[in-house]
Write an enzyme that holds these catalytic residues in place. Structure first.
Site, mmCIF file in Angstrom:
data_model
loop_
_atom_site.group_PDB
_atom_site.id
_atom_site.type_symbol
_atom_site.label_atom_id
_atom_site.label_comp_id
_atom_site.label_asym_id
_atom_site.label_seq_id
_atom_site.Cartn_x
_atom_site.Cartn_y
_atom_site.Cartn_z
ATOM 1 N N TRP A 1 73.281 40.574 32.289
ATOM 2 C CA TRP A 1 73.406 41.636 31.295
ATOM 3 C C TRP A 1 72.932 42.974 31.858
ATOM 4 O O TRP A 1 71.927 43.059 32.555
ATOM 5 C CB TRP A 1 72.565 41.314 30.055
ATOM 6 N N GLU B 1 71.740 47.796 6.372
ATOM 7 C CA GLU B 1 71.263 46.572 5.736
ATOM 8 C C GLU B 1 69.742 46.527 5.571
ATOM 9 O O GLU B 1 69.226 45.666 4.853
ATOM 10 C CB GLU B 1 71.703 45.346 6.548
#
Length: 539
Positions: free
Chosen positions: A439, A324
């Site tokens: 995380w 993209e």
């Protein structure tokens, strides 16, 4: 007031053929390399444009390629968009159902296919709804004749005039298209305009970026179907660089010999290629004295690879981008103030994804609050970008809104930003390991494991855990000389001083190979699925 000069690929084509007609384009083959000049390429490209016009191709028609990196593919790279049609590069390694979906979604009118790849399309041809013609490039020894109607490429262009009057084009018209690899759901189509490719090519020439120049010998090992080979074929034509195309020959020995023989100055490819090259350089010597830079991306470049190649006299520079983003977005170059740092500190900086190139804006957003994260090099957030060569929507896709928010592309990459404004990707949102509400970066652990002298490759995935939700599992490939001679305990002890205790993998599995995606990245979804019931505690 300035001239309203259209930014189209016709400019690059005319510049390459008029100013650099004698520069070489080389393609590796089974025998001697195929060699010709930009002048030859220009004549054949215009013959191709005439042949396409004769075949009924109109502006905006999608013309597909199913091919390796070759001179014929490079002819298509310019003939198709310069006449106003859209070049659609098909990924030759996609699953059959994805390939069928992409061809039909794009409504490809003609497919140009390399001879040795014909059997792949023959198995699927009866499912293609829009294809009117197949053009076969080179010998097709295993073809059954199922692709109909078909014509040989040289026959297709052979009797056509070698001049073509390019039409005046809108710079915002589509020039090329690629589809994302479709890791979740169907692949998504990205249309690149003439303007975006033109500006992206200029971005590839910035001194603080790839710094492509006329004096370079450019060797794109990244496939021409992968985000336009990262834009380097287009940029090579812009600057008049010699171009060396690998064809299907990308094993480490062939790569090393080509780099030596052609005096390659600039190479580009995913880290797995350079891991293989480094392993070869541990055994054999080659003359890479002409080589000034390797650009690598597609997945994180391990610091151990940067260090290993440095000690062989080779400079590898990490870049980041995605389909993209055309794809160039950031480059990990040292800044002037960092050149006096210790080698160890420099390696750590070069292992980041680096500084956004001029023309690309970024922000890193907290995934829960929606606010921009502090530049403290610790707070995780989703990387979002915008700029003149960044996509604003997917082709024929009603779900684009979720990916493109308020003028920003939500990349799906999780990053931290340091006080200098350089980024480091810690993971994809879907690849982060969430353990006990915290995380863990699988990418960081992988990079560290690949610093072990006995390890060739490593991939870390999150595995379901009854207490912590997920825990990391490391899948490791030993270097050939150390197969069976490295243990789980050895890997854990190597990691222990480098990461927090709760980041240590619960288990280490040794495998023959890491599964790869169609563009050479580690295929984590395959590993997650294979080991989803793996008993970490027992392991």
């Amino acid at each position: 007031m300035m001239m309203n000069y259209p930014l189209t690929l016709q400019h690059a084509f005319k510049r390459a053929t008029r100013i650099f007609p004698h520069k070489e384009i080389v393609t590796q083959t089974d025998g001697e390399p195929h060699r010709y000049t930009y002048a030859d390429w220009g004549r054949r490209s215009m013959q191709l444009a005439n042949a396409l016009q004769k075949a009924g191709v109109e502006q905006s028609d999608r013309i597909a390629t199913f091919a390796w990196n070759t001179y014929r593919h490079f002819e298509l790279y310019f003939a198709v968009p310069c006449m106003g049609a859209v070049l659609h590069t098909l990924n030759i390694r996609l699953f059959a159902e994805q390939l069928v979906y992409i061809v039909n979604n794009a409504e490809d009118k003609i497919i140009f296919v390399d001879g040795d790849l014909v059997p792949v399309l023959e198995r699927l041809a009866d499912q293609f709804s829009s294809v009117k013609l197949y053009v076969i490039m080179g010998e097709a020894p295993h073809a059954t004749g199922k692709l109909q109607p078909s014509v040989d490429y040289e026959e297709f262009i052979g009797d056509q005039p070698a001049t073509y009057e390019w039409p005046e084009l809108d710079e915002n018209a589509a020039a090329a298209m690629c589809y994302t690899s479709g890791t979740t759901g169907n692949p998504k189509g990205v249309l690149y305009s003439h303007r975006s490719i033109y500006l992206h090519s200029i971005g590839s020439c910035f001194a603080d970026g790839p710094a492509l120049a006329e004096r370079d010998v450019v060797y794109p090992l990244v496939p021409m179907f992968h985000a336009n080979a990262w834009g380097f074929p287009h940029a090579s034509a812009f600057v008049g660089a010699k171009l060396v195309l690998p064809g299907r020959f990308m094993d480490p020995l062939r790569v090393a010999k080509t780099m030596e023989q052609e005096r390659v100055t600039f190479a580009a490819g995913v880290p797995t290629i350079w891991i293989g090259l480094l392993n070869l350089l541990d055994k054999e010597q080659f003359d890479f004295s002409a080589l000034r830079i390797i650009i690598s991306g597609g997945s994180a470049v391990p610091q151990a690879l940067i260090e290993g190649l440095h000690h062989k006299g080779v400079t590898i520079v990490q870049a980041w981008g995605m389909t993209e983003t055309s794809p160039l977005a950031s480059v990990a170059r040292l800044r002037a103030s960092q050149e006096d740092l210790s080698l160890e500190e420099q390696f750590a900086i070069r292992a980041r994804q680096g500084t956004m190139v001029p023309g690309v804006e970024f922000r890193v957003m907290d995934m829960e609050t929606g606010q921009e994260v502090p530049w403290d090099n610790q707070t995780f957030g989703e990387l979002q970008v915008r700029g003149p060569w960044i996509a604003r929507a997917y082709y024929h896709d009603a779900e684009s809104d979720a990916k493109f928010a308020n003028g920003w592309l939500r990349t799906g990459d999780v990053a931290v930003v340091d006080k200098e404004g350089t980024i480091q990707l810690v993971d994809r949102t879907k690849d982060l390991v969430k353990s006990g509400g915290e995380w863990i970066s699988s990418v960081e652990i992988e990079g560290l494991i690949m610093g072990h002298p006995k390890v060739l490759e490593a991939c870390v995935v999150g595995i379901p855990h009854p207490k912590w939700s997920e825990r990391p599992l490391a899948c490791v490939v030993a270097k050939p000389a150390f197969i069976g001679q490295v243990t789980k305990e050895e890997i854990i002890e190597f990691l222990r001083p480098k990461v927090a205790k709760w980041w240590l993998p619960d288990d280490v599995i040794f495998v023959e190979a890491i599964p790869k995606t169609s563009v050479g990245k580690f295929d984590k979804k395959v590993l997650r699925n294979s080991y989803k019931t793996h008993n970490l505690a027992q392991g």
